[in-house]
Design an enzyme around this catalytic site. Structure first.
Site: not given
Length: 255
Positions: A95, A167
């Site tokens: 992430h 993302e």
């Protein structure tokens, strides 16, 4: 045909009361949903509580991170063996918040990927470019590099049964979101990049979109052929908003 997955990343949010209440509400909101897999990733300290709260439902447990070591003198870490033991299945790695705040490299993330695969867990590999990289036209270059950290060390077969979450860093928690067409273009690039090594593996990889996914934009995103669900941040903390996203994924892929 790929089965969509919508996963909630709770990040650093939660309490015993919130976990029980949110999961109870999710169970009500998602009753009858069968066309989309659903996972949640609470903070590690609440994994056992979440597991019991979700018991008997279709909600699957995930986690937000993992260490590369299985045991030993590594204070503050959580191992893949521990996550497996407690019942977590989908484990987020790479992430942008980990890459940025904890200086995690592509190489370290690839090691985490390998450890998860060895333990029979499913990596949710997050990739994506910063705003500066996007403006410089480097989106594909960055995504390819982040994928290649795994592809070139573990081979295309390592991506069997894996989830990739695209993302764009500039869209995470900002309220900005890539347009459906922009997101689809990158998702197609990701699938095509893996297909150069193994087309069959590339076709079955679930590629989620993440980055300010909400009830308003989810349906249009999910109509795109290479968007197989979402990794949801803030909206996953509200049962009604999260349920709208899940149902949108189910409806789009059944259409």
């Amino acid at each position: 045909m790929r089965h969509p997955l919508v996963m909630g990343n709770w990040k650093l949010n939660g309490s015993r009361h919130m976990v029980n209440e949110l999961i109870a509400n999710l169970r009500k909101e998602l009753a009858g949903v069968t066309g989309c897999a659903v996972a949640i990733a609470p903070p590690d300290i609440y994994l056992d509580l979440a597991k019991h709260a979700a018991d008997g439902s279709h909600i699957v447990l995930g986690a937000q991170n993992v260490d590369v070591n299985l045991s030993g003198a590594f204070t503050g870490e959580t191992s893949a063996e521990m996550l497996k033991d407690i019942g977590a299945k989908y484990i987020i790695i790479g992430h942008s918040e980990r890459r940025t705040y904890h200086k995690e490299s592509d190489e370290l993330i690839a090691k985490k990927f390998a450890v998860l695969k060895e333990q029979g867990l499913i990596p949710v590999l997050c990739i994506g470019e910063t705003e500066a990289e996007n403006e410089a036209g480097k989106t594909e270059e960055v995504c390819a590099r982040q994928i290649d950290a795994v592809l070139k060390t573990q081979g295309a077969s390592a991506f069997e049964g894996v989830v990739i979450a695209y993302e764009p860093v500039w869209a995470i928690g900002t309220g900005k979101s890539a347009t459906p067409a922009q997101a689809q273009a990158v998702h197609k690039f990701i699938r095509d990049h893996i297909a150069k090594a193994d087309a069959k593996v590339a076709e079955q990889v679930i590629i989620q979109y993440g980055g300010s996914v909400n009830a308003a934009n989810a349906a249009e995103l999910f109509t795109q052929p290479d968007i197989d669900g979402a990794l949801v941040g803030g909206a996953s903390l509200k049962a009604d908003a999260f349920a709208v996203i899940v149902k949108a994924a189910e409806a789009a892929k059944q259409a």
